[in-house]
Design a protein around this motif. Structure first.
Motif, PDB file in Angstrom:
ATOM      1  N   SER A 137      13.678  30.833  39.859  1.00 47.27           N
ATOM      2  CA  SER A 137      15.087  31.255  39.872  1.00 47.27           C
ATOM      3  C   SER A 137      15.221  32.724  39.466  1.00 47.27           C
ATOM      4  CB  SER A 137      15.942  30.358  38.977  1.00 47.27           C
ATOM      5  OG  SER A 137      15.504  30.433  37.641  1.00 47.27           O
ATOM      6  N   ALA A 138      14.357  33.200  38.582  1.00 47.04           N
ATOM      7  CA  ALA A 138      14.388  34.618  38.188  1.00 47.04           C
ATOM      8  C   ALA A 138      13.956  35.507  39.355  1.00 47.04           C
ATOM      9  CB  ALA A 138      13.491  34.859  36.978  1.00 47.04           C
ATOM     10  N   TRP A 139      12.893  35.102  40.050  1.00 48.72           N
ATOM     11  CA  TRP A 139      12.462  35.850  41.230  1.00 48.72           C
ATOM     12  C   TRP A 139      13.578  35.861  42.277  1.00 48.72           C
ATOM     13  CZ3 TRP A 139       8.603  39.124  41.638  1.00 48.72           C
ATOM     14  CH2 TRP A 139       7.495  38.992  40.791  1.00 48.72           C
ATOM     15  N   GLN A 140      14.258  34.727  42.459  1.00 54.56           N
ATOM     16  CA  GLN A 140      15.345  34.656  43.436  1.00 54.56           C
ATOM     17  C   GLN A 140      16.508  35.553  43.010  1.00 54.56           C
ATOM     18  OE1 GLN A 140      15.174  32.884  46.455  1.00 54.56           O
ATOM     19  NE2 GLN A 140      16.909  34.238  46.836  1.00 54.56           N
ATOM     20  N   TRP A 141      16.815  35.570  41.715  1.00 51.20           N
ATOM     21  CA  TRP A 141      17.881  36.427  41.191  1.00 51.20           C
ATOM     22  C   TRP A 141      17.570  37.880  41.508  1.00 51.20           C
ATOM     23  CZ3 TRP A 141      19.132  40.415  38.013  1.00 51.20           C
ATOM     24  CH2 TRP A 141      20.421  40.460  37.467  1.00 51.20           C
ATOM     25  N   LEU A 142      16.337  38.308  41.258  1.00 54.10           N
ATOM     26  CA  LEU A 142      15.914  39.684  41.567  1.00 54.10           C
ATOM     27  C   LEU A 142      15.979  39.944  43.070  1.00 54.10           C
ATOM     28  CD1 LEU A 142      12.875  39.975  39.142  1.00 54.10           C
ATOM     29  CD2 LEU A 142      15.037  41.231  38.953  1.00 54.10           C
ATOM     30  N   HIS A 143      15.494  38.993  43.859  1.00 57.60           N
ATOM     31  CA  HIS A 143      15.504  39.133  45.318  1.00 57.60           C
ATOM     32  C   HIS A 143      16.931  39.262  45.857  1.00 57.60           C
ATOM     33  CE1 HIS A 143      14.160  38.721  49.433  1.00 57.60           C
ATOM     34  NE2 HIS A 143      15.093  37.812  49.600  1.00 57.60           N
ATOM     35  N   ASP A 144      17.835  38.426  45.366  1.00 54.38           N
ATOM     36  CA  ASP A 144      19.227  38.438  45.837  1.00 54.38           C
ATOM     37  C   ASP A 144      19.909  39.779  45.591  1.00 54.38           C
ATOM     38  OD1 ASP A 144      18.913  35.819  46.636  1.00 54.38           O
ATOM     39  OD2 ASP A 144      20.085  34.976  44.966  1.00 54.38           O
ATOM     40  N   ARG A 145      19.443  40.515  44.614  1.00 51.75           N
ATOM     41  CA  ARG A 145      20.028  41.812  44.283  1.00 51.75           C
ATOM     42  C   ARG A 145      19.196  42.979  44.819  1.00 51.75           C
ATOM     43  NH1 ARG A 145      21.332  37.819  41.444  1.00 51.75           N
ATOM     44  NH2 ARG A 145      23.349  37.665  40.409  1.00 51.75           N
ATOM     45  N   GLY A 146      18.199  42.638  45.641  1.00 48.92           N
ATOM     46  CA  GLY A 146      17.361  43.671  46.235  1.00 48.92           C
ATOM     47  C   GLY A 146      16.377  44.290  45.265  1.00 48.92           C
ATOM     48  N   LEU A 147      16.180  43.657  44.124  1.00 55.16           N
ATOM     49  CA  LEU A 147      15.317  44.238  43.103  1.00 55.16           C
ATOM     50  C   LEU A 147      13.871  43.769  43.191  1.00 55.16           C
ATOM     51  CD1 LEU A 147      17.832  44.012  40.166  1.00 55.16           C
ATOM     52  CD2 LEU A 147      17.045  46.095  41.305  1.00 55.16           C
ATOM     53  N   ALA A 148      13.622  42.578  43.648  1.00 58.17           N
ATOM     54  CA  ALA A 148      12.244  42.094  43.738  1.00 58.17           C
ATOM     55  C   ALA A 148      11.474  42.907  44.766  1.00 58.17           C
ATOM     56  CB  ALA A 148      12.199  40.612  44.080  1.00 58.17           C
ATOM     57  N   ASP A 149      12.060  43.089  45.936  1.00 59.88           N
ATOM     58  CA  ASP A 149      11.394  43.847  46.984  1.00 59.88           C
ATOM     59  C   ASP A 149      11.290  45.321  46.611  1.00 59.88           C
ATOM     60  OD1 ASP A 149      11.205  41.486  48.404  1.00 59.88           O
ATOM     61  OD2 ASP A 149      13.057  41.860  49.506  1.00 59.88           O
ATOM     62  N   ALA A 150      12.366  45.860  46.025  1.00 59.48           N
ATOM     63  CA  ALA A 150      12.361  47.268  45.617  1.00 59.48           C
ATOM     64  C   ALA A 150      11.320  47.499  44.527  1.00 59.48           C
ATOM     65  CB  ALA A 150      13.741  47.675  45.133  1.00 59.48           C
TER      66      ALA A 150
END
Length: 158
Positions: A137-150
């Motif tokens: 869920s933390a990875w998804q939270w980051l991904h949803d805000r464009g932060l995981a990929d960035a």
């Protein structure tokens, strides 16, 4: 535990600058402005992370991650406490580990170990186990805000 004094101060400042943040070095023995926990723990005011030489690096990275995940309008108002949800806090724990990979001689493995030594608690017993096996869920939270990929691109992570 790795502290700011143990690593290249300029590398930390450059990492924070990638995200529009500043690092303010506090004199030894002086109180750290904006520190939630007090003692040697890093502090936050606006887009600045405050730390002394004895500030644990994991603390500095954690507080920086809080600012990184905030939109600019919320970041400007931060003083001491940046979290508004458990989900955000969980995502910050993941991001602080990733940030360790961007610092020469640090890496996420060292951040995991220092988080465990400091006393972070996770269901699976360690920071590493959390990030690798229990933080969907933390990875998804980051991904949803464009932060995981960035973060992966910026830090050249797999």
């Amino acid at each position: 535990m790795l502290t700011l004094a143990d690593i290249d101060h300029a590398a930390v400042a450059a990492l924070l600058a990638r995200y529009g943040l500043a690092l303010a070095r506090v004199a030894d023995g002086e109180p750290i402005p904006g520190s939630y926990w007090g003692d040697s723990e890093a502090g936050l005011i606006g887009s600045t992370v405050y730390a002394r030489g004895d500030t644990p690096l994991h603390s500095l990275l954690h507080e920086a991650a809080h600012l990184i995940v905030l939109p600019d309008e919320r970041r400007a108002a931060v003083h001491t406490d940046a979290t508004d949800s458990v989900e955000e806090e969980d995502a910050v724990c993941v991001l602080q580990c990733l940030l360790g990979d961007a610092l020469p001689g640090v890496g996420r493995e060292r951040v995991y170990a220092d988080m465990d030594a400091w006393g972070y608690t996770f269901r699976l017993g360690s920071a590493r186990a959390y990030v690798e096996s229990d933080a969907d869920s933390a990875w998804q939270w980051l991904h949803d805000r464009g932060l995981a990929d960035a973060a992966a691109r910026s830090l050249r992570l797999p």
